[in-house]
Design an enzyme around this catalytic site. Structure first.
Site, PDB file in Angstrom:
ATOM      1  NE  ARG A 133      -8.159 -41.086 -33.481  1.00  0.00           N
ATOM      2  CZ  ARG A 133      -8.492 -41.801 -34.551  1.00  0.00           C
ATOM      3  NH1 ARG A 133      -7.626 -42.695 -35.022  1.00  0.00           N
ATOM      4  NH2 ARG A 133      -9.656 -41.649 -35.149  1.00  0.00           N
ATOM      5  CE  LYS A 184     -12.288 -43.014 -30.582  1.00  0.00           C
ATOM      6  NZ  LYS A 184     -12.725 -41.594 -30.483  1.00  0.00           N
ATOM      7  CG  HIS A 225      -6.715 -34.186 -31.044  1.00  0.00           C
ATOM      8  ND1 HIS A 225      -6.589 -35.556 -31.208  1.00  0.00           N
ATOM      9  CD2 HIS A 225      -7.881 -33.841 -31.647  1.00  0.00           C
ATOM     10  CE1 HIS A 225      -7.642 -36.013 -31.859  1.00  0.00           C
ATOM     11  NE2 HIS A 225      -8.436 -34.993 -32.144  1.00  0.00           N
ATOM     12  NE  ARG A 277      -7.226 -37.263 -35.354  1.00  0.00           N
ATOM     13  CZ  ARG A 277      -7.196 -38.315 -36.152  1.00  0.00           C
ATOM     14  NH1 ARG A 277      -6.037 -38.769 -36.597  1.00  0.00           N
ATOM     15  NH2 ARG A 277      -8.303 -38.921 -36.520  1.00  0.00           N
ATOM     16  CG  HIS A 288     -12.467 -38.888 -38.776  1.00  0.00           C
ATOM     17  ND1 HIS A 288     -12.588 -37.604 -39.272  1.00  0.00           N
ATOM     18  CD2 HIS A 288     -11.647 -38.781 -37.693  1.00  0.00           C
ATOM     19  CE1 HIS A 288     -11.880 -36.767 -38.526  1.00  0.00           C
ATOM     20  NE2 HIS A 288     -11.301 -37.462 -37.570  1.00  0.00           N
ATOM     21  CE1 TYR A 310     -10.081 -31.010 -38.319  1.00  0.00           C
ATOM     22  CE2 TYR A 310     -11.087 -32.897 -39.385  1.00  0.00           C
ATOM     23  CZ  TYR A 310     -10.301 -32.367 -38.402  1.00  0.00           C
ATOM     24  OH  TYR A 310      -9.718 -33.200 -37.480  1.00  0.00           O
TER      25      TYR A 310
END
Length: 331
Positions: free
Chosen positions: A161, A186, A258, A261, A284, A293
């Site tokens: 990120r 995150k 992003h 990414r 994630h 995706y």
């Protein structure tokens, strides 16, 4: 019933609730802070009320709905941003429902404001030709060009990120036999991402040129500090413009950090890596986030289409040859 002062509640919410009880991250606190700054500025402008003299009763559901509409239509915020602001208000009024039970009806009315639905676009990513053009754009004869080349290459290969990439320090790099980068992502989850051999070679040369201390950023600004979010966005935008001269598909596209990414995730998916592994790679929380995706990969859909019958073959009606089947079909 006397009015409930708003400033004291906001202070207890940020200090007592978010920092002390929940231990919220500085990013969460900053997002909630910006929500209240925008809200108080809106109230001050449209109702001519001083923020420090507001009461909780002033922030009724009708005012908050008008504030959310103001964000979307006057400020031009996306619906996702609108929903993020609403989430901060929901968190505050959930806290108020315990702190000021006399305002429970008002809290219920605010908590009943729903999040707004919005169209979900497919994931934006770069194909192999576009990625190669972007990586070839920086001028390697300059210090900034060499920094940007390594930065873009690491971003495309690791899928870090923006915040993880900017906060990356020399102590987070391991270039031994099993080379990897370490980051705190995150949700305060630490993860290690392996590096390809070609990335290791370029990164080792860059670190040898810089000789940074353990706590110094791998990709510093001209003043030696960490890059800001705007600076990273400017770097990507500048090199996308340069690469668009040789790769026409990059023209008039909005490529962000992003997007790099997403490019890393799509490269893994197209090479047959399982979705669960990609979710771990990207950090994630849920594999459902990674499933976006699948919708963006036209190659998977084209392979599925190739497995179906050709459209030029007309359908054939089955004619049962058994008398019992014929009887049942005629019912």
């Amino acid at each position: 019933m006397s009015a409930t002062p708003l400033p004291a509640l906001i202070q207890r919410f940020f200090i007592g609730r978010l920092q002390t009880q929940l231990g919220a991250s500085r990013h969460t606190i900053a997002g909630y802070r910006d929500t209240f700054r925008l809200l108080l500025s809106y109230v001050s402008e449209h109702r001519q009320q001083v923020p420090s003299q507001l009461t909780l009763e002033d922030l009724d559901a009708a005012l908050l709905c008008a504030f959310l509409d103001h964000l979307e239509h006057q400020r031009g915020n996306a619906i996702r941003t609108r929903n993020c602001r609403l989430a901060a208000l929901h968190a505050f009024f959930h806290f108020v429902s315990y702190e000021a039970p006399q305002c429970l009806l008002q809290c219920q009315q605010v908590l009943a404001i729903p999040t707004k639905r919005h169209a979900k676009r497919t994931v934006e990513f770069l194909n192999e030709q576009e990625t190669a053009a972007l990586l070839a754009a920086p001028d390697l004869s300059t210090w900034i060009g060499r920094r940007d080349r390594v930065l873009l290459l690491v971003a495309v290969q690791t899928g870090l990120r923006s915040q993880e990439l900017r906060a990356w320090c020399a102590r987070d790099v391991e270039l031994d036999s099993s080379a990897f980068v370490r980051c705190l992502g995150k949700g305060r989850k630490q993860r290690n991402t392996p590096l390809r051999t070609d990335v290791v070679v370029i990164l080792r040369d860059w670190l040898a040129e810089q000789s940074p201390r353990a706590d110094q950023p791998v990709f510093p600004s001209l003043r030696g500090h960490c890059l800001s979010a705007d600076a990273l966005q400017h770097i990507v935008h500048r090199h996308v413009l340069s690469a668009s001269t040789t790769c026409a598909s990059l023209r008039e596209r909005r490529i962000t950090p992003h997007t790099l990414r997403h490019t890393a995730a799509m490269a893994l998916l197209q090479h047959g890596v399982d979705l669960a592994v990609i979710a771990l790679w990207l950090g994630h929380e849920s594999i459902e986030t990674t499933q976006q995706y699948l919708h963006a990969d036209m190659q998977i859909k084209e392979r599925a289409l190739s497995c179906t019958d050709p459209a030029e073959i007309p359908p054939v009606r089955v004619q049962p040859d058994d008398s019992l089947l014929a009887f049942l079909k005629g019912l």
